[in-house]
Design an enzyme around this catalytic site. Structure first.
Site, PDB file in Angstrom:
ATOM      1  N   LYS A  64      43.063  -1.803  30.707  1.00 39.41           N
ATOM      2  CA  LYS A  64      42.226  -1.931  29.266  1.00 39.41           C
ATOM      3  C   LYS A  64      41.909  -0.296  28.890  1.00 39.41           C
ATOM      4  O   LYS A  64      42.297  -0.331  27.430  1.00 39.41           O
ATOM      5  CB  LYS A  64      41.113  -2.856  29.525  1.00 39.41           C
ATOM      6  CG  LYS A  64      40.546  -3.441  28.123  1.00 39.41           C
ATOM      7  CD  LYS A  64      41.506  -4.147  27.371  1.00 39.41           C
ATOM      8  CE  LYS A  64      41.803  -5.465  27.791  1.00 39.41           C
ATOM      9  NZ  LYS A  64      42.570  -6.316  27.114  1.00 39.41           N
ATOM     10  N   CYS A 104      36.697  43.762  40.589  1.00 36.02           N
ATOM     11  CA  CYS A 104      35.832  44.118  39.486  1.00 36.02           C
ATOM     12  C   CYS A 104      34.226  44.426  39.898  1.00 36.02           C
ATOM     13  O   CYS A 104      34.306  45.354  40.645  1.00 36.02           O
ATOM     14  CB  CYS A 104      35.767  42.788  38.443  1.00 36.02           C
ATOM     15  SG  CYS A 104      35.337  43.103  36.690  1.00 36.02           S
ATOM     16  N   HIS A 133      41.701  42.498  37.732  1.00 33.19           N
ATOM     17  CA  HIS A 133      41.745  41.267  38.140  1.00 33.19           C
ATOM     18  C   HIS A 133      43.195  40.843  38.732  1.00 33.19           C
ATOM     19  O   HIS A 133      43.825  40.282  37.982  1.00 33.19           O
ATOM     20  CB  HIS A 133      41.383  40.298  37.077  1.00 33.19           C
ATOM     21  CG  HIS A 133      39.872  40.336  36.963  1.00 33.19           C
ATOM     22  ND1 HIS A 133      38.946  39.374  37.712  1.00 33.19           N
ATOM     23  CD2 HIS A 133      39.324  41.018  36.173  1.00 33.19           C
ATOM     24  CE1 HIS A 133      37.692  39.872  37.151  1.00 33.19           C
ATOM     25  NE2 HIS A 133      37.763  40.768  36.323  1.00 33.19           N
ATOM     26  N   GLU A 173      44.219  38.578  40.783  1.00 31.64           N
ATOM     27  CA  GLU A 173      44.447  37.204  40.994  1.00 31.64           C
ATOM     28  C   GLU A 173      45.115  36.461  39.644  1.00 31.64           C
ATOM     29  O   GLU A 173      45.698  35.374  39.740  1.00 31.64           O
ATOM     30  CB  GLU A 173      43.041  36.416  40.933  1.00 31.64           C
ATOM     31  CG  GLU A 173      42.200  36.356  39.915  1.00 31.64           C
ATOM     32  CD  GLU A 173      41.181  37.600  39.593  1.00 31.64           C
ATOM     33  OE1 GLU A 173      40.090  37.557  39.017  1.00 31.64           O
ATOM     34  OE2 GLU A 173      41.514  38.799  40.429  1.00 31.64           O
TER      35      GLU A 173
END
Length: 547
Positions: A188, A380, A519, A521
């Protein structure tokens, strides 16, 4: 000209529209098609750059310097297609663009309205680069029924009408809750969500239904009947142990075939899924386990470090080990010994962040890793904390600190080994910033080159003396301390091409201790792990054999 797939969500938020979009993009690539993915966010912030990590999660940065939603990280990790500024937009940016045009007189004195001016701006954004790819996947943030999302839904309705028939389809992601008491999946909520979608002129071609388990045939037929979609276009999105199984799981459910059928593409090229089968094999059949501590300040919300967690997973795949991440709140040992919190880990990672809170704990984490010869990766702020630790405890600069923290305190407390970066070179021109600038979009953002010292650990890891990495920072290690720190063994082994900005530091008498201002990653992928994370996990694996 591209075919367009619009991905919407209903019932509840955070169902995984971004992952579904990314997985579908990967499946279309596996069939030989080119893709580009976009995110349209209804919030009024211009971008997520100034939003709290607790509010929004990670800010994903593109090569061209856009601060975007973390879903763009999923898009890149699954497809390998670098995201661009033109792949992310928000209501705030749309309204800013419209108001700037009004001030310039571009609308020739007309009354500015949501329709057509705001919706036209959204449509113009969607159209950018449509001739470059076979498929454009556009995810609409939020859920159907949200007030702030209405201009976006109206815009994609108009867009689909503007295009030739069969060039746009709509994929709607919903939730099928399981009621344990009755042992039933309830359809629903999905029916009502589709009803809401149809009330604003959008009819889904494909339903993707999140559920804990398989969807029985009876429920599929019910959804097909009441939501007016084909039964084979009702796709189950079951909970998975790893997000990287999603392309294979969606293919088994027939999502990619349903999309091609909706466009009338037949016969369709068969997919080549060897890469994703190898990824799944590496995830589910590790040969060992390593424990990595992430020492941060936003550890209550793991999405704040989403790309770091995924990059560690990629490094684990490359080394055939499972990386067990433990989140360590840096504030826990701001004023006490870090040893009880960090002993037993095979590696320590200190990620980026802003503000003074938790920094003393991060400095102690760097000290613990240095003194106990535990592999350390500082990213960082994590690099800056490692430099401050070296300055205080090895180089004898007892008051070493960051200008960022003096700025917060309103008075000078530290010798600024880390200073506020006001000028740097980007390409062939100089960029200047001041303390009075807006916070949003004023950092050193995007991809920058770095030159590595020949024979250094990082040059060995990268296999090159020249790299390009993504940045997001406004504070930088002061080059004037280089000689003093290098005399103690902390070498500056990566620099900006002009030699002014330190990019990488490493301890020469340590098995694996590297700090990077950028960074890494953000560029790691399951089928192409970032070299730093790959080697960091290898070092952790070596450590695990010694303890």
């Amino acid at each position: 000209m591209a075919r367009f797939i619009f991905i919407t969500g209903g019932v509840v938020s955070s169902l995984g529209k971004g992952l579904a979009s990314a997985a579908l993009g990967a499946l279309l690539q596996a069939r030989g098609y080119s893709v580009r993915l976009r995110k349209l966010d209804p919030y009024l912030n211009v971008d997520p750059g100034t939003m709290s990590p607790f509010e929004h999660g990670e800010v994903f940065v593109t090569d061209d310097g856009a601060e975007t939603d973390l879903d763009l990280g999923h898009y890149e990790r699954f497809t390998g297609v670098p995201a661009r500024k033109t792949d992310s937009i928000s209501s705030g940016r749309i309204y800013t663009n419209v108001l700037e045009k009004e001030r310039r007189g571009d609308y020739l004195g007309k009354t500015i309205q949501v329709i057509p001016h705001v919706t036209n701006e959204i449509k113009d954004f969607i159209s950018i680069g449509e001739d470059e790819v076979d498929f454009m996947l556009c995810e609409i943030g939020g859920t159907v029924g949200d007030i702030e999302g209405l201009p976006f839904f109206e815009a994609i309705r108009q867009f689909s009408q503007d295009k030739p028939r069969g060039q746009c389809i709509f994929m709607h992601l919903t939730l099928l809750p399981y009621i344990k008491a009755s042992g039933e999946l309830k359809t629903k909520p999905t029916q009502h969500s589709v009803k809401e979608l149809r009330s604003i002129g959008l009819a889904p071609d494909i339903l993707v239904c999140r559920s804990e388990g398989p969807i029985p045939v009876k429920e599929r037929e019910k959804l097909a009947l009441f939501c007016n979609v084909r039964a084979d276009s009702v796709i189950a999105a079951q909970d998975l142990k790893s997000i990287y199984e999603a392309p294979l799981a969606y293919h088994r459910e027939g999502l990619d075939q349903a999309v091609l059928d909706a466009f009338g593409i037949a016969p369709a090229p068969r997919p080549t899924l060897d890469t994703w089968e190898d990824v799944a094999d590496r995830i589910y059949n590790p040969e060992g386990e390593v424990k990595v501590a992430i020492v941060g300040k936003y550890t209550q919300l793991e999405d704040a470090y989403k790309s770091i967690a995924e990059a560690l997973t990629h490094g684990g795949m490359a080394n055939r080990v499972k990386v067990r991440i433990e989140w360590v709140d840096a504030e826990l040992f701001d004023k006490e010994d870090a040893t009880p919190y960090l002993q037993g880990f095979h590696a320590i990672l200190v990620p980026g962040g802003f503000g003074e809170r938790g920094t003393e704990g991060k400095i102690k984490a760097a000290q613990y890793a240095r003194e106990h010869k535990v592999p350390y990766l500082g990213i960082c702020l994590g690099m800056q904390m490692a430099v401050i630790e070296a300055a205080r405890n090895v180089a004898g600069i007892e008051e070493a600190g960051s200008e960022e923290f003096d700025h917060e305190a309103g008075k000078k407390r530290f010798e600024p080994v880390v200073y506020h970066l006001k000028e740097w070179v980007q390409g062939n021109h100089k960029v200047s910033r001041s303390a009075d600038d807006d916070k949003g979009g004023t950092m050193r953002l995007g991809a920058y080159d770095a030159a590595l010292t020949e024979g250094s650990k990082v040059a060995e890891v990268y296999g090159s003396n020249a790299i390009e990495e993504r940045h997001r920072h406004r504070y930088e290690v002061d080059i004037k301390y280089r000689e003093q720190l290098e005399a103690c063994g902390l070498k500056f082994t990566g620099m900006s091409p002009d030699g002014r900005l330190p990019e990488i530091v490493e301890w020469t008498d340590h098995p694996w201790f590297i700090g990077v201002q950028f960074h890494p990653e953000l560029k790691s992928k399951p089928f192409d792990p970032h070299p730093l994370f790959k080697d960091f996990v290898r070092a952790a694996k070596d450590t695990s054999r010694l303890v």
